[in-house]
Each structure stands twice: as structure tokens, then as C-alpha cells.
Design an enzyme around this catalytic site. Structure first.
Site, mmCIF file in Angstrom:
data_model
loop_
_atom_site.group_PDB
_atom_site.id
_atom_site.type_symbol
_atom_site.label_atom_id
_atom_site.label_comp_id
_atom_site.label_asym_id
_atom_site.label_seq_id
_atom_site.Cartn_x
_atom_site.Cartn_y
_atom_site.Cartn_z
ATOM 1 N N ILE A 86 0.878 -1.185 0.000
ATOM 2 C CA ILE A 86 0.000 0.000 0.000
ATOM 3 C C ILE A 86 0.901 1.217 0.000
ATOM 4 O O ILE A 86 1.918 1.242 0.715
ATOM 5 C CB ILE A 86 -0.983 0.022 1.195
ATOM 6 C CG1 ILE A 86 -1.802 1.333 1.178
ATOM 7 C CG2 ILE A 86 -0.283 -0.183 2.519
ATOM 8 C CD1 ILE A 86 -2.959 1.352 2.162
ATOM 9 N N ALA A 87 0.568 2.198 -0.802
ATOM 10 C CA ALA A 87 1.387 3.410 -0.874
ATOM 11 C C ALA A 87 0.507 4.604 -1.194
ATOM 12 O O ALA A 87 -0.377 4.531 -2.058
ATOM 13 C CB ALA A 87 2.460 3.257 -1.955
ATOM 14 N N VAL A 88 0.776 5.692 -0.505
ATOM 15 C CA VAL A 88 0.116 6.968 -0.777
ATOM 16 C C VAL A 88 1.214 7.975 -1.104
ATOM 17 O O VAL A 88 2.222 8.072 -0.380
ATOM 18 C CB VAL A 88 -0.711 7.439 0.450
ATOM 19 C CG1 VAL A 88 -1.264 8.838 0.228
ATOM 20 C CG2 VAL A 88 -1.841 6.444 0.731
ATOM 21 N N GLU A 120 2.670 -7.679 6.356
ATOM 22 C CA GLU A 120 3.959 -7.538 7.038
ATOM 23 C C GLU A 120 4.374 -6.087 6.995
ATOM 24 O O GLU A 120 4.197 -5.409 5.967
ATOM 25 C CB GLU A 120 5.023 -8.406 6.357
ATOM 26 C CG GLU A 120 4.896 -9.835 6.791
ATOM 27 C CD GLU A 120 6.116 -10.668 6.489
ATOM 28 O OE1 GLU A 120 6.927 -10.261 5.635
ATOM 29 O OE2 GLU A 120 6.239 -11.742 7.103
ATOM 30 N N ASN A 125 8.134 1.439 10.957
ATOM 31 C CA ASN A 125 7.239 2.214 10.092
ATOM 32 C C ASN A 125 6.034 2.689 10.909
ATOM 33 O O ASN A 125 4.943 2.106 10.856
ATOM 34 C CB ASN A 125 6.809 1.341 8.900
ATOM 35 C CG ASN A 125 6.074 2.137 7.845
ATOM 36 O OD1 ASN A 125 5.605 3.243 8.108
ATOM 37 N ND2 ASN A 125 5.964 1.575 6.650
ATOM 38 N N TYR A 132 -2.608 0.529 10.565
ATOM 39 C CA TYR A 132 -3.092 -0.850 10.709
ATOM 40 C C TYR A 132 -3.738 -1.076 12.076
ATOM 41 O O TYR A 132 -4.765 -1.740 12.186
ATOM 42 C CB TYR A 132 -1.943 -1.836 10.487
ATOM 43 C CG TYR A 132 -1.282 -1.715 9.131
ATOM 44 C CD1 TYR A 132 -2.026 -1.391 8.004
ATOM 45 C CD2 TYR A 132 0.085 -1.924 8.968
ATOM 46 C CE1 TYR A 132 -1.424 -1.276 6.753
ATOM 47 C CE2 TYR A 132 0.685 -1.814 7.727
ATOM 48 C CZ TYR A 132 -0.071 -1.486 6.622
ATOM 49 O OH TYR A 132 0.511 -1.364 5.395
HETATM 50 C C1 LIG Z 1 1.252 4.113 5.545
HETATM 51 C C2 LIG Z 1 0.542 5.016 4.536
HETATM 52 C C3 LIG Z 1 -0.037 4.156 3.412
HETATM 53 C C4 LIG Z 1 -0.620 5.743 5.268
HETATM 54 O O1 LIG Z 1 -1.371 6.450 4.283
HETATM 55 P P1 LIG Z 1 -2.056 7.858 4.634
HETATM 56 O O2 LIG Z 1 -2.967 8.206 3.516
HETATM 57 O O3 LIG Z 1 -1.017 8.846 4.978
HETATM 58 O O4 LIG Z 1 -2.884 7.467 5.943
HETATM 59 P P2 LIG Z 1 -4.228 8.160 6.461
HETATM 60 O O5 LIG Z 1 -4.166 9.633 6.246
HETATM 61 O O6 LIG Z 1 -5.392 7.449 5.883
HETATM 62 O O7 LIG Z 1 -4.121 7.879 8.021
HETATM 63 C C5 LIG Z 1 -4.985 6.982 8.670
HETATM 64 C C6 LIG Z 1 -4.465 6.781 10.097
HETATM 65 O O8 LIG Z 1 -3.182 6.162 10.065
HETATM 66 C C7 LIG Z 1 -2.358 6.742 11.096
HETATM 67 N N1 LIG Z 1 -1.262 7.510 10.480
HETATM 68 C C8 LIG Z 1 -1.055 7.720 9.168
HETATM 69 N N2 LIG Z 1 0.073 8.433 8.977
HETATM 70 C C9 LIG Z 1 0.588 8.668 10.200
HETATM 71 C C10 LIG Z 1 1.737 9.343 10.662
HETATM 72 N N3 LIG Z 1 2.610 9.931 9.812
HETATM 73 N N4 LIG Z 1 1.980 9.371 11.989
HETATM 74 C C11 LIG Z 1 1.126 8.797 12.860
HETATM 75 N N5 LIG Z 1 -0.014 8.150 12.487
HETATM 76 C C12 LIG Z 1 -0.270 8.084 11.177
HETATM 77 C C13 LIG Z 1 -3.266 7.630 11.899
HETATM 78 O O9 LIG Z 1 -3.909 6.835 12.868
HETATM 79 C C14 LIG Z 1 -4.261 8.068 10.851
HETATM 80 O O10 LIG Z 1 -5.483 8.505 11.356
HETATM 81 P P3 LIG Z 1 -5.646 10.066 11.779
HETATM 82 O O11 LIG Z 1 -5.104 10.892 10.645
HETATM 83 O O12 LIG Z 1 -7.119 10.214 11.978
HETATM 84 O O13 LIG Z 1 -4.834 10.226 13.037
HETATM 85 C C15 LIG Z 1 1.496 6.113 3.983
HETATM 86 O O14 LIG Z 1 2.139 6.747 5.060
HETATM 87 C C16 LIG Z 1 2.529 5.579 3.022
HETATM 88 O O15 LIG Z 1 2.272 5.432 1.819
HETATM 89 N N6 LIG Z 1 3.747 5.294 3.528
HETATM 90 C C17 LIG Z 1 4.851 4.833 2.676
HETATM 91 C C18 LIG Z 1 4.605 3.431 2.162
HETATM 92 C C19 LIG Z 1 4.410 2.455 3.311
HETATM 93 O O16 LIG Z 1 5.101 2.493 4.321
HETATM 94 N N7 LIG Z 1 3.446 1.531 3.138
HETATM 95 C C20 LIG Z 1 3.150 0.504 4.129
HETATM 96 C C21 LIG Z 1 4.087 -0.639 4.027
HETATM 97 S S1 LIG Z 1 3.691 -1.947 5.185
#
Ligand SMILES: CC(C)(COP(=O)(O)OP(=O)(O)OC[C@H]1O[C@@H](n2cnc3c(N)ncnc32)[C@H](O)[C@@H]1OP(=O)(O)O)[C@@H](O)C(=O)NCCC(=O)NCCS
Length: 172
Positions: A86-88, A120, A125, A132
């Protein structure tokens, strides 16, 4: 298709759509911008060609030409599923896109009567772990030293989300 409003200055919003094989080319830059080991277009093309692999993509509403905001890829085998990645994109992180993508995957799996979803994640992270945990994933395993990071090695945590479907054995 689900609309996802969020509140940045330009008031953009995303829709979550099912991933198609033709989307492979759009996934490469998002993955490369968020992971140390990027996957190629061929990698995505091959995965999306597998019958058991499915995914969702976040597209900017009303602007299909824009770079998508993110995506999730998963595999369902019998009643057990795993998140493959998953990636944003960094500029769209922390706006609810990741949560909406995971929510779409969970809904798909409920409808498919899956019982468990695994993934995993690197123990370091924090954003992914927070996402999750907020979705009800629990740690069920740990592989020490699995990932190589710039500051040494870190463990892979295996997490599981119970989807609540149980075999009744009643034959119905
Ligand atoms: C992990 C990832 C997919 C999260 O996507 P995102 O769109 O930023 O997440 P969301 O905005 O939907 O956040 C949902 C919840 O996740 C948690 N969260 C997300 N980013 C966070 C951060 N930087 N710090 C703390 N909590 C975080 C929070 O609980 C958040 O809810 P809240 O905003 O109401 O507090 C993104 O950070 C990403 O792409 N990371 C790089 C790739 C990666 O690590 N993928 C996972 C591999 S296992």
C-alpha cells in the site's frame, strides 16, 4: 465507487476505484516515491494479471489525468488474504487516503467471505503501524532483522485482521 473528501487548500477529493492492469504504469512512481526498493511496471503488470490479486486506486475526482493519490494491492487465496503493498504519494499522505484504500480492501474481502487478512510491516514504520492498528490489526509474529534500513536491520511484524466469518460446518 466511494468519494473521499479532504480538507487541503485546493479542496481536492478522491474516489476509490478498482485497480486494472492498465494502471500498472501509474503505480510505479508512487511506489518508487515511498519505498526503498521500487517495483517495476512489469512487476505490477504481472501481479495484476494474477487471478487472485486485486486492488484499489485513489484518483482525484474530476481529473483522471492527474497522478493518482495512492493504491493498495492484495491477494486472496481461498479464505485468507494478504496485503501485498500500500502506498500513498507523499503530498497526499495523512489526508485519509490510506485509510480509504484499506477500507475498500476490507469491504471487498468481507464480500468475498474471507476470514483473515495478513500483512507484514517494518517495526520502525510508525505511520503504517498506526494505520493498521486503527483498523484492528494485531501483531501475530515477528521476523527479526528482516529489513535492511540505512541505520541497520529492523524486524518485520506480521499482523492479522480477523474478518469475522466463521465456517459453521452446517453445510448451508
Ligand atoms: C502508511 C501510509 C499508506 C498511510 O497512508 P495515509 O494516507 O497517509 O494514511 P491516512 O491519512 O489514511 O491515516 C490513517 C491513520 O493512520 C495513522 N497515520 C497515518 N500516517 C501517520 C503518521 N505519519 N503518523 C502517525 N499516524 C499516522 C493515523 O492513525 C491516521 O489517522 P488520523 O489521521 O485520523 O490520526 C502512507 O504513510 C505511506 O504510503 N507510507 C509509505 C509506504 C508504506 O510504508 N506503506 C506501508 C508498508 S507496510
Amino acid at each position: 465507487m466511494m468519494g473521499l473528501p479532504f480538507d487541503n487548500l485546493r479542496q481536492r477529493s478522491f474516489v476509490i476505484e478498482t485497480l486494472a492492469r492498465e494502471d500498472a504504469t501509474h503505480l510505479v512512481p508512487i511506489h518508487a516515491g515511498t519505498f526503498r526498493q521500487p517495483w517495476s511496471e512489469d512487476d505490477f503488470h504481472a501481479l495484476l494479471g494474477e487471478a487472485n490479486v486485486f486492488g484499489f486506486i485513489a484518483r482525484e475526482e474530476g481529473n483522471r489525468a492527474a497522478q493518482p493519490g495512492g493504491f493498495v494491492l492484495a491477494r486472496l487465496v481461498l479464505d485468507e488474504a494478504e496485503i501485498l503493498t500500500i502506498a500513498v504519494a507523499p503530498q497526499f499522505q495523512r489526508k485519509g487516503v490510506g485509510h480509504a484504500l484499506m477500507d475498500a480492501a476490507l469491504r471487498h474481502l468481507y464480500n468475498a467471505r474471507a476470514t483473515m487478512l495478513f500483512l507484514e510491516v517494518d517495526e520502525l514504520n510508525a505511520p503504517a503501524l498506526a494505520l493498521y492498528r486503527s483498523l484492528g490489526f494485531k501483531q501475530v509474529g515477528k521476523r527479526p532483522g528482516y529489513y535492511e534500513t540505512p541505520s541497520g536491520r529492523s524486524a518485520a511484524l506480521t499482523m492479522r485482521r480477523d474478518l469475522g466469518h466463521r465456517e459453521t460446518g452446517s453445510g448451508r
